[in-house]
Design a protein around this motif. Structure first.
Motif, mmCIF file in Angstrom:
data_model
loop_
_atom_site.group_PDB
_atom_site.id
_atom_site.type_symbol
_atom_site.label_atom_id
_atom_site.label_comp_id
_atom_site.label_asym_id
_atom_site.label_seq_id
_atom_site.Cartn_x
_atom_site.Cartn_y
_atom_site.Cartn_z
ATOM 1 N N LEU A 64 -7.783 27.879 3.072
ATOM 2 C CA LEU A 64 -7.906 29.054 2.197
ATOM 3 C C LEU A 64 -6.566 29.357 1.548
ATOM 4 N N LEU A 65 -6.663 29.887 0.338
ATOM 5 C CA LEU A 65 -5.463 30.348 -0.362
ATOM 6 C C LEU A 65 -5.687 31.827 -0.669
ATOM 7 N N ALA A 66 -4.798 32.684 -0.168
ATOM 8 C CA ALA A 66 -4.958 34.123 -0.425
ATOM 9 C C ALA A 66 -3.744 34.604 -1.205
ATOM 10 N N VAL A 67 -4.003 35.338 -2.285
ATOM 11 C CA VAL A 67 -2.946 35.766 -3.205
ATOM 12 C C VAL A 67 -2.714 37.269 -3.043
ATOM 13 N N PHE A 68 -1.438 37.661 -2.911
ATOM 14 C CA PHE A 68 -1.106 39.068 -2.656
ATOM 15 C C PHE A 68 -0.109 39.587 -3.696
ATOM 16 N N GLU B 274 -5.267 27.401 7.253
ATOM 17 C CA GLU B 274 -6.199 26.304 7.527
ATOM 18 C C GLU B 274 -6.767 26.452 8.932
ATOM 19 N N VAL B 275 -8.071 26.221 9.032
ATOM 20 C CA VAL B 275 -8.700 26.185 10.361
ATOM 21 C C VAL B 275 -9.390 24.841 10.506
ATOM 22 N N GLU B 276 -9.456 24.362 11.723
ATOM 23 C CA GLU B 276 -10.162 23.097 11.915
ATOM 24 C C GLU B 276 -10.919 23.111 13.234
ATOM 25 N N GLY B 277 -11.914 22.268 13.333
ATOM 26 C CA GLY B 277 -12.726 22.178 14.549
ATOM 27 C C GLY B 277 -14.128 21.757 14.179
ATOM 28 N N LEU B 278 -15.117 22.305 14.907
ATOM 29 C CA LEU B 278 -16.506 21.993 14.597
ATOM 30 C C LEU B 278 -16.915 22.750 13.334
ATOM 31 N N GLU B 279 -17.806 22.155 12.573
ATOM 32 C CA GLU B 279 -18.220 22.726 11.290
ATOM 33 C C GLU B 279 -18.578 24.213 11.405
ATOM 34 N N GLU B 280 -19.451 24.533 12.366
ATOM 35 C CA GLU B 280 -19.910 25.928 12.500
ATOM 36 C C GLU B 280 -18.742 26.870 12.753
ATOM 37 N N ALA B 281 -17.822 26.432 13.606
ATOM 38 C CA ALA B 281 -16.685 27.297 13.967
ATOM 39 C C ALA B 281 -15.780 27.533 12.757
ATOM 40 N N THR B 282 -15.543 26.490 11.963
ATOM 41 C CA THR B 282 -14.622 26.687 10.834
ATOM 42 C C THR B 282 -15.242 27.587 9.764
ATOM 43 N N VAL B 283 -16.569 27.481 9.600
ATOM 44 C CA VAL B 283 -17.245 28.353 8.621
ATOM 45 C C VAL B 283 -17.063 29.807 9.065
ATOM 46 N N GLU B 284 -17.302 30.031 10.345
ATOM 47 C CA GLU B 284 -17.213 31.396 10.892
ATOM 48 C C GLU B 284 -15.778 31.923 10.790
ATOM 49 N N GLN B 285 -14.801 31.097 11.178
ATOM 50 C CA GLN B 285 -13.397 31.546 11.150
ATOM 51 C C GLN B 285 -12.920 31.807 9.724
ATOM 52 N N ALA B 286 -13.320 30.932 8.815
ATOM 53 C CA ALA B 286 -12.911 31.122 7.408
ATOM 54 C C ALA B 286 -13.453 32.452 6.891
ATOM 55 N N ASP B 287 -14.652 32.799 7.335
ATOM 56 C CA ASP B 287 -15.272 34.070 6.948
ATOM 57 C C ASP B 287 -14.462 35.271 7.439
ATOM 58 N N ILE C 128 -11.287 35.278 8.344
ATOM 59 C CA ILE C 128 -9.975 35.295 7.678
ATOM 60 C C ILE C 128 -10.117 35.866 6.266
ATOM 61 N N HIS C 129 -11.179 35.484 5.596
ATOM 62 C CA HIS C 129 -11.457 36.014 4.263
ATOM 63 C C HIS C 129 -11.483 37.539 4.327
ATOM 64 N N GLY C 130 -12.223 38.066 5.319
ATOM 65 C CA GLY C 130 -12.349 39.525 5.480
ATOM 66 C C GLY C 130 -11.001 40.171 5.754
ATOM 67 N N ILE C 131 -10.186 39.523 6.608
ATOM 68 C CA ILE C 131 -8.876 40.102 6.962
ATOM 69 C C ILE C 131 -7.961 40.134 5.729
ATOM 70 N N CYS C 132 -7.948 39.058 4.980
ATOM 71 C CA CYS C 132 -7.090 39.025 3.772
ATOM 72 C C CYS C 132 -7.559 40.093 2.788
ATOM 73 N N HIS C 133 -8.868 40.199 2.656
ATOM 74 C CA HIS C 133 -9.422 41.192 1.735
ATOM 75 C C HIS C 133 -8.984 42.601 2.153
ATOM 76 N N SER C 134 -9.111 42.893 3.456
ATOM 77 C CA SER C 134 -8.756 44.264 3.871
ATOM 78 C C SER C 134 -7.232 44.474 3.859
ATOM 79 N N ASN C 135 -6.464 43.411 3.702
ATOM 80 C CA ASN C 135 -5.011 43.583 3.520
ATOM 81 C C ASN C 135 -4.617 43.410 2.050
ATOM 82 N N ASN C 136 -5.576 43.719 1.180
ATOM 83 C CA ASN C 136 -5.331 43.831 -0.268
ATOM 84 C C ASN C 136 -5.077 42.503 -0.992
ATOM 85 N N ALA C 137 -5.604 41.408 -0.450
ATOM 86 C CA ALA C 137 -5.475 40.151 -1.214
ATOM 87 C C ALA C 137 -6.212 40.342 -2.545
ATOM 88 N N ARG C 138 -5.581 39.923 -3.637
ATOM 89 C CA ARG C 138 -6.253 40.135 -4.925
ATOM 90 C C ARG C 138 -7.147 38.951 -5.289
#
Ligand SMILES: Cc1cc2nc3c(=O)[nH]c(=O)nc-3n(C[C@H](O)[C@H](O)[C@H](O)COP(=O)(O)OP(=O)(O)OC[C@H]3O[C@@H](n4cnc5c(N)ncnc54)[C@H](O)[C@@H]3O)c2cc1C
Length: 497
Positions: A235-239, A292-305, A307-317
């Motif tokens: 993921l790339l998060a821009v602030f 970057e997260v890595e592991g089993l497909e299901e786990a990385t989908v969940e973790q990326a989700d 992280i997305h939420g955390i970046c969003h709530s920390n004002n990532a644009r």
């Protein structure tokens, strides 16, 4: 090994005379020895701003060659400086008081790949990335991945206990080295550790990793290999603020997610790399995180989700998920060439390497910008934020008189800041020539004496990579450009132990 004849006459300490060169040529072959001034110029420096001229450089191609060169140095009482690719960022491979550089770049064979036991045995000059390339068809990789991995060697990585973007989850070099064959200061050869984790006795391989070429020269290394993960998400998060980006780092790890990589780049870094790599980094952003997260497909989908939420709530644009390997490779290429790209902005940069507790990142980064401004310097930050491992790059032009001294003072102040907030003076680049006097901020005399005794147990005297890693060497004080003792004194005398 054949005993060499004794020197013809006593030599001043540190002198590499014609006779020493002749002996090196006899033992290794003329084609493996350089000694003319013009040949030596390329070996005066590594990746930092330190300089020192060796009197000879040798290129061994076997353990026996290394042992022969070291034996000659020992008999003539001259310094020995091991060298890999010379990408080090603390002056570790610089011949501070002259001597013989033992350049290991020609010892670059991968001797064994044991896919079942997931180990490889390599010579020290193997380039880090070449090992991963060699084992990739077997579904394996070598985890420590310094950003210099296209050039730096496994021997240099072992000596510096190198880290890299993916060391957040997998650990630094020390977690991936099982055994090391070492040439000691008198030319004897010893094995430390072995092919498995549970070797009895003292963990001497552990002690050797990170010893910065002061205990011996690694001539064979047994490393662990990792299985290529089923799935990777980048993921790339821009602030718009460095604070927000730093807070997102702590929040991610605080949420119980340990990404394999969590890197930050600030505005000046973006300005250096985007015009070259076109990775889609917005030039007006204050900071970006590469996660970057890595592991089993299901786990990385969940973790990326999450992280997305955390970046969003920390004002990532803006938050982007790399689509496919090419996109991911581009983001990493941008990250890994970012320090080199700084040459676009200024003729010189001085890379610092400190560690701070992650939660202190926002405050420390603010202070790093303030210190740089106080010294009239631009700074660019690219670093392993997840580890709390900072790399402020002080940007300057050394042709302007007095600038280098200012840079070194600013650098020392930033190092002191790291220690003051409970961190350390190096995360991965080592102490080298630069920071040996800063050790006294962290260790007391007894601590340092224990390290000195370990060195003595390896029989490594003052000649084995002199002036590096410890403040104890005599005759090195004025030789480092950094004048570290003076600067250390200027920024504060308190000692943290
Ligand atoms: C653009 C750039 C990015 C970088 N990114 C990272 C990063 O992400 N993480 C990181 O940790 N570092 C990084 N570095 C620093 C550097 O690449 C590492 O410290 C690397 O481990 C040095 O390897 P080298 O082969 O170049 O060693 P050298 O610079 O040649 O030597 C480094 C030290 O190791 C000793 N040494 C070398 N070979 C041996 C041996 N066989 N036995 C004993 N001692 C030996 C030398 O005496 C010296 O003290 C970066 C450097 C650059 C220029």
């Amino acid at each position: 090994m054949t005993e060499l004849p004794p020197p013809e006459r006593p030599l001043p300490k540190g002198a590499v005379t014609r006779q020493v060169v002749r002996e090196l040529e006899r033992a290794l072959g003329k084609e493996r020895v350089l000694s003319t001034p013009e040949e030596l110029i390329a070996y005066e420096f590594d990746g930092t701003i330190e300089r020192g001229t060796p009197q000879a450089v040798v290129f061994p191609e076997s353990t026996e060659h290394v042992a022969a060169a070291v034996q000659i140095a020992h008999r003539f009482d001259v310094p020995v400086i091991p060298r890999g690719a010379g990408t080090g960022l603390s002056g570790g491979a610089v011949a501070a008081i002259g001597g013989i550089i033992v350049a290991l770049a020609r010892m670059k064979r991968i001797l064994e790949i044991d896919a079942v036991n997931r180990i490889a045995v390599v010579e020290p000059g193997v380039v880090n990335l070449d090992l991963t390339k060699a084992v990739a068809p077997l579904g394996l990789y070598y985890a420590p991945d310094p950003s210099s991995q296209r050039a730096c060697t496994i021997g240099g990585n072992v000596a510096e206990n190198a880290g890299g973007p993916h060391c957040l989850a997998h650990g630094a070099t020390t977690n991936h080295v099982l055994g090391v064959e070492v040439v000691l200061a008198d030319g004897e050869v010893a094995w430390l550790g072995g092919r498995t984790r549970d070797v009895p006795g003292y963990d001497l391989a552990g002690a050797f990793v990170g010893s910065e070429g002061t205990l011996g020269i690694a001539t064979k290394i047994v490393v662990r290999l990792m299985r290529t993960p089923e799935s990777t998400r980048t993921l790339l998060a821009v602030f718009d603020s460095v604070d927000d980006a730093s807070n997102a780092v702590s929040a991610t790890i605080g949420a119980g997610i340990l990404p394999t990589a969590l890197e930050m780049m600030d505005k000046n870094i973006i300005a250096a790399i985007e015009p070259v790599l076109h990775a889609g980094f917005p030039l007006d952003a204050e900071a970006i995180l590469l996660i970057e997260v890595e592991g089993l497909e299901e786990a990385t989908v969940e973790q990326a989700d999450v992280i997305h939420g955390i970046c969003h709530s920390n004002n990532a644009r803006e938050i982007r998920i790399a689509v496919g390997q090419a996109d991911r490779d581009l983001l990493w290429a941008a990250r890994k060439t970012s320090i080199s790209a700084l040459g676009r902005l200024y003729p010189n940069y001085y890379v610092l390497d400190g560690v701070v507790p992650r939660t202190r990142l926002p405050a420390v980064l603010r202070e790093v910008y303030a210190i740089s401004a106080k010294y009239g310097l631009d700074v660019a930050n690219v670093f392993h934020a997840g580890d709390g491992n900072l790399h402020p790059n002080l940007l300057f032009d050394d042709r302007i008189p007095g600038t280098t001294a200012r840079v070194l003072e600013a650098g020392a102040e930033i190092m002191r800041l790291c220690v003051d907030v409970g961190g350390s003076i190096t995360g991965e680049h080592g102490v080298g020539l630069e920071k040996r006097d800063f050790l006294a901020w962290i260790f007391d005399d007894t601590d340092l004496a224990v390290m000195g005794r370990l060195k003595a147990a390896f029989k490594a005297g003052e000649n084995y990579n002199p002036c590096k890693a410890f403040p104890t060497h005599k005759g090195c004080g004025e030789l480092s450009q950094a004048h570290v003792a003076r600067v250390a004194a200027a920024v504060g005398a308190d000692v943290y132990v």
